[in-house]
Design a protein around this motif. Structure first.
Motif, PDB file in Angstrom:
ATOM      1  N   SER A 250      -7.139  26.837   4.916  1.00 37.67           N
ATOM      2  CA  SER A 250      -7.329  25.063   6.160  1.00 37.67           C
ATOM      3  C   SER A 250      -7.386  24.728   7.234  1.00 37.67           C
ATOM      4  N   GLN A 251      -6.886  26.507   7.702  1.00 43.07           N
ATOM      5  CA  GLN A 251      -6.616  26.021   9.228  1.00 43.07           C
ATOM      6  C   GLN A 251      -7.499  26.258  10.070  1.00 43.07           C
ATOM      7  N   PRO A 252      -8.370  26.858  10.189  1.00 41.36           N
ATOM      8  CA  PRO A 252     -10.116  27.185  11.110  1.00 41.36           C
ATOM      9  C   PRO A 252     -10.814  26.395  10.732  1.00 41.36           C
ATOM     10  N   PRO A 253     -11.189  26.141   9.782  1.00 35.47           N
ATOM     11  CA  PRO A 253     -12.191  25.375   9.574  1.00 35.47           C
ATOM     12  C   PRO A 253     -12.233  24.028  10.059  1.00 35.47           C
ATOM     13  N   LEU A 254     -11.143  22.889   9.807  1.00 32.37           N
ATOM     14  CA  LEU A 254     -10.896  21.711  10.573  1.00 32.37           C
ATOM     15  C   LEU A 254     -10.861  21.368  11.992  1.00 32.37           C
ATOM     16  N   THR A 255     -10.221  23.363  12.056  1.00 30.59           N
ATOM     17  CA  THR A 255      -9.560  22.478  14.016  1.00 30.59           C
ATOM     18  C   THR A 255     -10.906  23.638  14.804  1.00 30.59           C
ATOM     19  N   LEU A 256     -11.641  23.881  13.823  1.00 28.47           N
ATOM     20  CA  LEU A 256     -12.975  24.353  14.781  1.00 28.47           C
ATOM     21  C   LEU A 256     -13.718  23.110  14.417  1.00 28.47           C
ATOM     22  N   VAL A 257     -13.892  22.656  13.510  1.00 28.21           N
ATOM     23  CA  VAL A 257     -14.730  21.351  13.762  1.00 28.21           C
ATOM     24  C   VAL A 257     -14.407  20.153  14.604  1.00 28.21           C
ATOM     25  N   ILE A 258     -13.297  19.957  14.433  1.00 30.30           N
ATOM     26  CA  ILE A 258     -12.411  19.020  15.468  1.00 30.30           C
ATOM     27  C   ILE A 258     -12.685  19.820  16.770  1.00 30.30           C
ATOM     28  N   GLY A 259     -12.169  20.607  17.586  1.00 26.20           N
ATOM     29  CA  GLY A 259     -11.952  21.387  18.868  1.00 26.20           C
ATOM     30  C   GLY A 259     -10.794  20.485  19.489  1.00 26.20           C
ATOM     31  N   ASN A 260     -11.175  20.184  20.775  1.00 25.89           N
ATOM     32  CA  ASN A 260     -10.114  19.358  21.695  1.00 25.89           C
ATOM     33  C   ASN A 260     -10.132  17.964  21.031  1.00 25.89           C
ATOM     34  N   ASP A 261     -10.833  17.472  20.314  1.00 22.03           N
ATOM     35  CA  ASP A 261     -11.067  16.535  20.234  1.00 22.03           C
ATOM     36  C   ASP A 261     -10.603  14.916  18.387  1.00 22.03           C
ATOM     37  N   PHE A 262      -9.066  15.707  19.415  1.00 20.95           N
ATOM     38  CA  PHE A 262      -7.956  14.652  18.436  1.00 20.95           C
ATOM     39  C   PHE A 262      -7.127  14.375  19.276  1.00 20.95           C
ATOM     40  N   GLU A 263      -6.061  13.028  18.440  1.00 25.19           N
ATOM     41  CA  GLU A 263      -4.824  12.730  19.156  1.00 25.19           C
ATOM     42  C   GLU A 263      -3.891  13.348  19.099  1.00 25.19           C
ATOM     43  N   HIS A 264      -2.801  13.656  20.220  1.00 21.14           N
ATOM     44  CA  HIS A 264      -1.853  14.141  20.543  1.00 21.14           C
ATOM     45  C   HIS A 264      -0.488  13.241  19.950  1.00 21.14           C
ATOM     46  N   LEU A 265       0.059  14.038  18.494  1.00 24.84           N
ATOM     47  CA  LEU A 265       1.073  12.674  18.571  1.00 24.84           C
ATOM     48  C   LEU A 265       2.494  13.840  19.080  1.00 24.84           C
ATOM     49  N   HIS A 266       3.207  13.090  18.968  1.00 23.01           N
ATOM     50  CA  HIS A 266       4.656  13.327  19.932  1.00 23.01           C
ATOM     51  C   HIS A 266       5.078  14.810  18.852  1.00 23.01           C
ATOM     52  N   PRO A 267       5.923  15.676  20.225  1.00 25.71           N
ATOM     53  CA  PRO A 267       6.128  17.573  18.981  1.00 25.71           C
ATOM     54  C   PRO A 267       6.890  16.986  18.133  1.00 25.71           C
TER      55      PRO A 267
END
Length: 324
Positions: A250-267
């Motif tokens: 499940s990791q690659p397909p979601l992150t490939l679709v989103i790319g850089n376009d996501f909001e960064h939560l606190h670590p």
């Protein structure tokens, strides 16, 4: 002097004409319609924001029977800290053994698979890791891709892996997500491209500078639908069967679709147990941990893994105001 006077008068007339033109344009039907549209869009966004602040917070889990102890303990930890109503959505083969909590919605995995064709998302290729060999084919691993259809009544939902413990109040974090962005996903960022990509296609995604772990993220479900993310993810997973784009689940397909376009939560909202020393080194020994994530093969409910005391340290003596 006459020439200067004429020039001044000409400039004044031009200024008056420009002002008159601006006033006329402002009062024109097309300008008024544009203003009305902007006002309507603003009021619509305000109504959506108000609804999001008033509705319960939604968390989504899915697991096979072997990981149910993890889901149970994760839910207990959420309830321990939650300051207002939380609704839990669990997809599995069996209901959770938490009869005292009425705000848990159970969905049968067989039915969900049939309804949303979860098998389209699976990766038929086997993983190299012996202790994670079923992840690519486990249907529970792919429920996250259909959250928008699973909980259509929710504006936002948080996907949570079974191997997690909360140590902070999740309610304000979810409610404040997307306040200052137009993204559909919010997650803890890490530097670099998505993990698990086939070597030959890594260069095609060099533009992705930040990615995230798909085991913990918040989704704005309205934007998810608008952007057609489930359709895009399904397209990648089906293509992967022919083109060998990635080796994980499940990791690659979601992150490939989103790319850089996501909001960064606190670590602090996704601290991975194997990397906890690095987290403290980067953020200080007194840094808060809001969510601890046992990524990898060692799970605390199996009798091994680090920080088992933290995992065991929750019961059902929770604030009853968090019940829906």
């Amino acid at each position: 002097k006459r020439l200067d006077s004429l020039l001044v008068n000409s400039a004044n007339l031009a200024s008056v004409a420009a002002e008159s033109s601006a006033v006329a344009e402002k009062n024109s039907p097309s300008h008024q319609r544009a203003n009305s549209k902007l006002k309507h869009e603003y009021e619509e966004e305000e109504m959506i924001h108000l609804k999001q602040q008033q509705e319960p917070v939604h968390l989504v889990y899915a697991s096979d029977d072997a990981s149910i102890p993890g889901v149970v303990q994760s839910i207990k930890s959420v309830m321990h800290y939650a300051s207002s109503p939380v609704v839990f959505h669990f997809v599995g083969d069996s209901p959770l053994p938490l009869p005292s909590l009425p705000n848990i919605m159970f969905y049968n995995m067989t039915h969900i698979n049939k309804q949303f064709q979860l098998k389209d998302f699976t990766n038929p290729r086997k993983r190299a890791e012996k202790d994670r060999k079923t992840l690519n084919s486990s249907l529970a691993n792919y429920v996250r891709f259909v959250m928008d259809s699973l909980v259509p009544q929710a504006s936002k939902a948080m996907w949570v892996d079974a191997d997690t413990i909360f140590k902070c109040d999740v309610v304000p974090m979810i409610r404040n997500a997307f306040e200052e962005s137009n993204y559909a996903v919010a997650a803890v960022a890490h530097h670099g491209r998505p993990q698990g990509l086939a070597r030959r296609i890594k260069k095609d995604h060099a533009h992705i500078k930040h990615s995230f772990n798909a085991g913990v993220f918040v989704a704005d479900l309205r934007r998810w639908r608008q952007q057609g993310l489930s359709i895009k993810i399904r397209s990648i997973t089906l293509s992967n069967r022919k083109k060998n784009i990635y080796k994980y689940g499940s990791q690659p397909p979601l992150t490939l679709v989103i790319g850089n376009d996501f909001e960064h939560l606190h670590p602090s909202w996704n601290v991975k147990v194997p990397q906890i020393n690095r987290y403290f080194k980067e953020h200080g020994n007194d840094a808060d941990i809001c969510l601890l994530h046992w990524v990898g093969g060692s799970k605390p409910w199996e009798g091994h893994g680090q920080f088992q005391d933290w995992w065991k340290n929750y019961d059902l003596h929770v604030n009853r105001t968090t019940m829906v």
